[in-house]
Design a protein around this motif. Structure first.
Motif, PDB file in Angstrom:
ATOM      1  N   GLY A  79       6.725  -6.607 -51.905  1.00 63.68           N
ATOM      2  CA  GLY A  79       7.598  -6.027 -52.927  1.00 63.68           C
ATOM      3  C   GLY A  79       6.896  -5.835 -54.248  1.00 63.68           C
ATOM      4  O   GLY A  79       7.078  -4.805 -54.918  1.00 63.68           O
ATOM      5  N   ARG A  80       6.092  -6.799 -54.657  1.00 66.73           N
ATOM      6  CA  ARG A  80       5.367  -6.669 -55.918  1.00 66.73           C
ATOM      7  C   ARG A  80       4.338  -5.539 -55.854  1.00 66.73           C
ATOM      8  O   ARG A  80       4.151  -4.801 -56.817  1.00 66.73           O
ATOM      9  N   ALA A  81       3.672  -5.419 -54.700  1.00 65.36           N
ATOM     10  CA  ALA A  81       2.631  -4.400 -54.551  1.00 65.36           C
ATOM     11  C   ALA A  81       3.189  -3.039 -54.163  1.00 65.36           C
ATOM     12  O   ALA A  81       2.484  -2.036 -54.216  1.00 65.36           O
ATOM     13  N   LEU A  82       4.467  -2.988 -53.745  1.00 63.66           N
ATOM     14  CA  LEU A  82       5.068  -1.756 -53.224  1.00 63.66           C
ATOM     15  C   LEU A  82       4.281  -1.224 -52.033  1.00 63.66           C
ATOM     16  O   LEU A  82       4.076  -0.017 -51.882  1.00 63.66           O
ATOM     17  N   ALA A  83       3.850  -2.136 -51.180  1.00 60.91           N
ATOM     18  CA  ALA A  83       3.056  -1.743 -50.017  1.00 60.91           C
ATOM     19  C   ALA A  83       3.865  -0.837 -49.091  1.00 60.91           C
ATOM     20  O   ALA A  83       5.058  -1.054 -48.865  1.00 60.91           O
ATOM     21  N   LEU A  84       3.218   0.166 -48.551  1.00 61.36           N
ATOM     22  CA  LEU A  84       3.871   1.194 -47.746  1.00 61.36           C
ATOM     23  C   LEU A  84       3.762   0.950 -46.252  1.00 61.36           C
ATOM     24  O   LEU A  84       4.378   1.676 -45.464  1.00 61.36           O
ATOM     25  N   ALA A 242      17.260 -10.568 -44.683  1.00 59.24           N
ATOM     26  CA  ALA A 242      16.651 -11.647 -45.459  1.00 59.24           C
ATOM     27  C   ALA A 242      15.270 -11.247 -45.966  1.00 59.24           C
ATOM     28  O   ALA A 242      14.900 -11.540 -47.111  1.00 59.24           O
ATOM     29  N   ALA A 243      14.506 -10.564 -45.119  1.00 56.73           N
ATOM     30  CA  ALA A 243      13.175 -10.109 -45.530  1.00 56.73           C
ATOM     31  C   ALA A 243      13.261  -9.066 -46.639  1.00 56.73           C
ATOM     32  O   ALA A 243      12.469  -9.082 -47.595  1.00 56.73           O
ATOM     33  N   LEU A 244      14.226  -8.144 -46.541  1.00 57.31           N
ATOM     34  CA  LEU A 244      14.408  -7.139 -47.589  1.00 57.31           C
ATOM     35  C   LEU A 244      14.829  -7.782 -48.905  1.00 57.31           C
ATOM     36  O   LEU A 244      14.425  -7.335 -49.981  1.00 57.31           O
ATOM     37  N   CYS A 245      15.655  -8.836 -48.823  1.00 64.34           N
ATOM     38  CA  CYS A 245      16.035  -9.552 -50.042  1.00 64.34           C
ATOM     39  C   CYS A 245      14.798 -10.137 -50.719  1.00 64.34           C
ATOM     40  O   CYS A 245      14.660 -10.073 -51.950  1.00 64.34           O
ATOM     41  N   ALA A 246      13.902 -10.701 -49.925  1.00 69.06           N
ATOM     42  CA  ALA A 246      12.667 -11.248 -50.483  1.00 69.06           C
ATOM     43  C   ALA A 246      11.790 -10.147 -51.076  1.00 69.06           C
ATOM     44  O   ALA A 246      11.206 -10.308 -52.160  1.00 69.06           O
ATOM     45  N   GLU A 247      11.701  -9.016 -50.384  1.00 62.97           N
ATOM     46  CA  GLU A 247      10.932  -7.890 -50.923  1.00 62.97           C
ATOM     47  C   GLU A 247      11.514  -7.425 -52.250  1.00 62.97           C
ATOM     48  O   GLU A 247      10.777  -7.128 -53.206  1.00 62.97           O
ATOM     49  N   ALA A 248      12.831  -7.361 -52.329  1.00 63.76           N
ATOM     50  CA  ALA A 248      13.489  -6.939 -53.560  1.00 63.76           C
ATOM     51  C   ALA A 248      13.185  -7.900 -54.704  1.00 63.76           C
ATOM     52  O   ALA A 248      12.964  -7.475 -55.850  1.00 63.76           O
ATOM     53  N   VAL A 249      13.172  -9.194 -54.423  1.00 68.98           N
ATOM     54  CA  VAL A 249      12.843 -10.176 -55.456  1.00 68.98           C
ATOM     55  C   VAL A 249      11.421  -9.951 -55.974  1.00 68.98           C
ATOM     56  O   VAL A 249      11.168 -10.015 -57.181  1.00 68.98           O
ATOM     57  N   GLY A 250      10.501  -9.661 -55.063  1.00 66.01           N
ATOM     58  CA  GLY A 250       9.141  -9.354 -55.495  1.00 66.01           C
ATOM     59  C   GLY A 250       9.077  -8.127 -56.384  1.00 66.01           C
ATOM     60  O   GLY A 250       8.375  -8.113 -57.402  1.00 66.01           O
ATOM     61  N   ALA A 251       9.822  -7.078 -56.021  1.00 65.30           N
ATOM     62  CA  ALA A 251       9.846  -5.856 -56.834  1.00 65.30           C
ATOM     63  C   ALA A 251      10.507  -6.103 -58.182  1.00 65.30           C
ATOM     64  O   ALA A 251      10.039  -5.612 -59.224  1.00 65.30           O
ATOM     65  N   MET A 252      11.610  -6.862 -58.208  1.00 64.22           N
ATOM     66  CA  MET A 252      12.272  -7.180 -59.473  1.00 64.22           C
ATOM     67  C   MET A 252      11.371  -8.019 -60.377  1.00 64.22           C
ATOM     68  O   MET A 252      11.311  -7.815 -61.594  1.00 64.22           O
ATOM     69  N   ASP A 253      10.681  -8.984 -59.785  1.00 72.01           N
ATOM     70  CA  ASP A 253       9.765  -9.837 -60.539  1.00 72.01           C
ATOM     71  C   ASP A 253       8.673  -9.003 -61.203  1.00 72.01           C
ATOM     72  O   ASP A 253       8.327  -9.206 -62.372  1.00 72.01           O
ATOM     73  N   GLU A 254       8.146  -8.041 -60.455  1.00 72.33           N
ATOM     74  CA  GLU A 254       7.107  -7.159 -60.994  1.00 72.33           C
ATOM     75  C   GLU A 254       7.669  -6.274 -62.092  1.00 72.33           C
ATOM     76  O   GLU A 254       7.018  -6.058 -63.139  1.00 72.33           O
ATOM     77  N   ALA A 255       8.874  -5.735 -61.901  1.00 75.53           N
ATOM     78  CA  ALA A 255       9.489  -4.881 -62.920  1.00 75.53           C
ATOM     79  C   ALA A 255       9.729  -5.654 -64.215  1.00 75.53           C
ATOM     80  O   ALA A 255       9.499  -5.137 -65.318  1.00 75.53           O
ATOM     81  N   LEU A 256      10.194  -6.897 -64.097  1.00 70.46           N
ATOM     82  CA  LEU A 256      10.415  -7.716 -65.288  1.00 70.46           C
ATOM     83  C   LEU A 256       9.101  -8.041 -65.989  1.00 70.46           C
ATOM     84  O   LEU A 256       9.001  -7.947 -67.216  1.00 70.46           O
ATOM     85  N   ALA A 257       8.079  -8.416 -65.216  1.00 69.23           N
ATOM     86  CA  ALA A 257       6.784  -8.750 -65.806  1.00 69.23           C
ATOM     87  C   ALA A 257       6.198  -7.545 -66.550  1.00 69.23           C
ATOM     88  O   ALA A 257       5.664  -7.688 -67.664  1.00 69.23           O
ATOM     89  N   MET A 258       6.292  -6.358 -65.947  1.00 70.79           N
ATOM     90  CA  MET A 258       5.791  -5.156 -66.597  1.00 70.79           C
ATOM     91  C   MET A 258       6.574  -4.845 -67.880  1.00 70.79           C
ATOM     92  O   MET A 258       5.999  -4.428 -68.886  1.00 70.79           O
ATOM     93  N   THR A 259       7.872  -5.071 -67.830  1.00 67.84           N
ATOM     94  CA  THR A 259       8.716  -4.778 -68.989  1.00 67.84           C
ATOM     95  C   THR A 259       8.407  -5.721 -70.142  1.00 67.84           C
ATOM     96  O   THR A 259       8.277  -5.290 -71.299  1.00 67.84           O
ATOM     97  N   VAL A 260       8.289  -7.002 -69.851  1.00 71.45           N
ATOM     98  CA  VAL A 260       7.977  -7.979 -70.900  1.00 71.45           C
ATOM     99  C   VAL A 260       6.607  -7.691 -71.499  1.00 71.45           C
ATOM    100  O   VAL A 260       6.419  -7.756 -72.725  1.00 71.45           O
ATOM    101  N   TYR A 347       3.620   6.092 -63.351  1.00 70.06           N
ATOM    102  CA  TYR A 347       3.795   4.719 -63.820  1.00 70.06           C
ATOM    103  C   TYR A 347       4.583   3.936 -62.776  1.00 70.06           C
ATOM    104  O   TYR A 347       5.553   4.429 -62.201  1.00 70.06           O
ATOM    105  N   LYS A 348       4.198   2.699 -62.562  1.00 68.68           N
ATOM    106  CA  LYS A 348       4.706   1.921 -61.436  1.00 68.68           C
ATOM    107  C   LYS A 348       6.187   1.576 -61.529  1.00 68.68           C
ATOM    108  O   LYS A 348       6.885   1.485 -60.505  1.00 68.68           O
ATOM    109  N   VAL A 349       6.704   1.386 -62.735  1.00 66.92           N
ATOM    110  CA  VAL A 349       8.057   0.850 -62.857  1.00 66.92           C
ATOM    111  C   VAL A 349       9.104   1.779 -62.231  1.00 66.92           C
ATOM    112  O   VAL A 349      10.092   1.321 -61.644  1.00 66.92           O
TER     113      VAL A 349
END
Length: 383
Positions: A79-84, A242-260, A347-349
């Protein structure tokens, strides 16, 4: 209840995070996104070399005895890497079908190929009329000498255009919406009668519509009971949620880190915009939404092994609701706080928000799962 990772899980997390940070940066992802196949065979091989493709399978089948927590660790990094690459489709979803439904002989044949990166699987289950109802299957499987003949159409099969084999659901008995009478079949997309219409999805992934016109499937390629596969389907979809929920958390974590980080570096009126209290409050609200999502993702991971199907479904629906709400809020705030740059495809966000939007739609959106909770016993009663 202990929420701390074990030493082995921490080692896995460090290894996976380092691997994706080193070899799957945003520029690399954009190259993969623009390529014809839409995914990287090289990255897939690297996942195999790290042992990720065999992670959730039993050692006796050629895997590494990983569980839902290990899958969560990998999916957060994805999720953080947005791997395809089709990890969720091949390893988690179709892999769960093999683990819970396939015979020992079929697992022994297929799992090593998956673990080594030689076999890509896709789960062809959704149909136009079904929306998100798992038991709504109109595709038919008719018994013939030596196997079955399948006729029907599957839609929105993620990774369906790149899969080496399709795991197809079809009805051998019963009415269209009955849970009983559904079977699972392993289909070669190159077989006579199979048509594959591939396309890109909103977030850049690849999906396909699959046509089945009197396709023959031998008995050896039937997965489990040809009339009793619904519990396997429900279990596999639950693990995928459950796996998608974890992927979403990774993507949200990355979006927040980039925003801050952006708030700390972007200047306006001679100061960084992160010094404005109103923007600090919005970043704090994003953090709260992330932690709510993280808690529910953990709840989903802990619930996949729940033997009671009603309790398991209620827990996963509750998690999916919170993931959808948090993902939308964090994505919107990340775009708005970045301003115009957040709207650009360079831009990644913006890509993170696209992926979060698609995760909300996979296996049922917020409204669907709220309805499931309302129609069922409810989360508190189910627990």
């Amino acid at each position: 209840m202990n929420f701390e990772f074990s030493e082995e899980q921490n080692l896995l997390k460090d290894s996976v995070d380092r691997a994706f940070a080193k070899s799957y940066g945003f520029e690399r992802r954009m190259q993969v996104l623009g390529s014809a196949p839409g995914w990287s065979r090289e990255a897939w091989t690297q996942m195999a070399d790290l042992g990720l493709l065999g992670l959730p399978f039993a050692a006796g089948d050629g895997g590494f005895d990983g569980g839902p927590v290990e899958t969560m660790i990998v999916m957060e990094a994805i999720g953080r890497a947005l791997a395809l690459e089709p990890y969720a489709q091949t390893v988690v979803l179709a892999g769960a079908v093999l683990r819970h439904g396939a015979s020992a002989a079929l697992r022994a044949h297929l799992v090593p190929q998956v673990a080594e990166g030689r076999l890509v699987l896709a789960f062809a289950h959704g149909e136009t009329q079904a929306r998100w109802a798992l038991s709504d299957v109109a595709t038919r499987a008719v018994r013939v000498d030596g196997g079955y003949r399948l006729t029907g159409r599957k839609v929105l099969v993620v990774a369906g255009g790149i899969a080496d084999r399709l795991v197809v659901s079809a009805r051998t008995a019963g009415g269209r919406t009955e849970a009983q009478g559904i079977g699972l079949f392993l289909v070669d997309p190159a077989s006579a009668g199979v048509s594959v219409t591939a396309y890109a999805t909103h977030d850049g992934r690849r999906a396909a519509d699959i046509g089945l016109d009197d396709v023959f499937v031998a008995d050896a390629d039937v997965i489990g009971d040809p009339a009793g596969a619904f519990p396997v389907i429900a279990r596999a979809v639950g693990e995928a949620i459950a796996a998608l929920c974890a992927e979403a958390v990774g993507a949200m974590d990355e979006a927040l880190a980039m925003t801050v980080d952006y708030l700390k570096t972007r200047t306006q009126f001679g100061v960084t915009i992160g010094s404005f209290q109103a923007l600090q409050h919005r970043a704090a609200d994003m953090f709260v939404a992330l932690e709510q999502a993280r808690s529910m993702a953990l709840y989903a991971v802990m619930s996949v092994a729940e033997p009671d199907a009603v309790r398991r479904a209620a827990a996963l629906s509750a998690a999916k609701v919170q993931i959808g709400i948090s993902g939308r809020f964090i994505g919107q705030q990340a775009i708005q706080l970045h301003g115009g740059i957040g709207m650009t495809m360079e831009y990644k966000v913006g890509h993170l928000f696209k992926r979060l939007t698609m995760i909300d739609k996979e296996f049922g959106d917020v409204d669907h799962h709220l309805a499931c909770l309302g129609e069922g016993p409810g989360l508190l009663e189910a627990s």
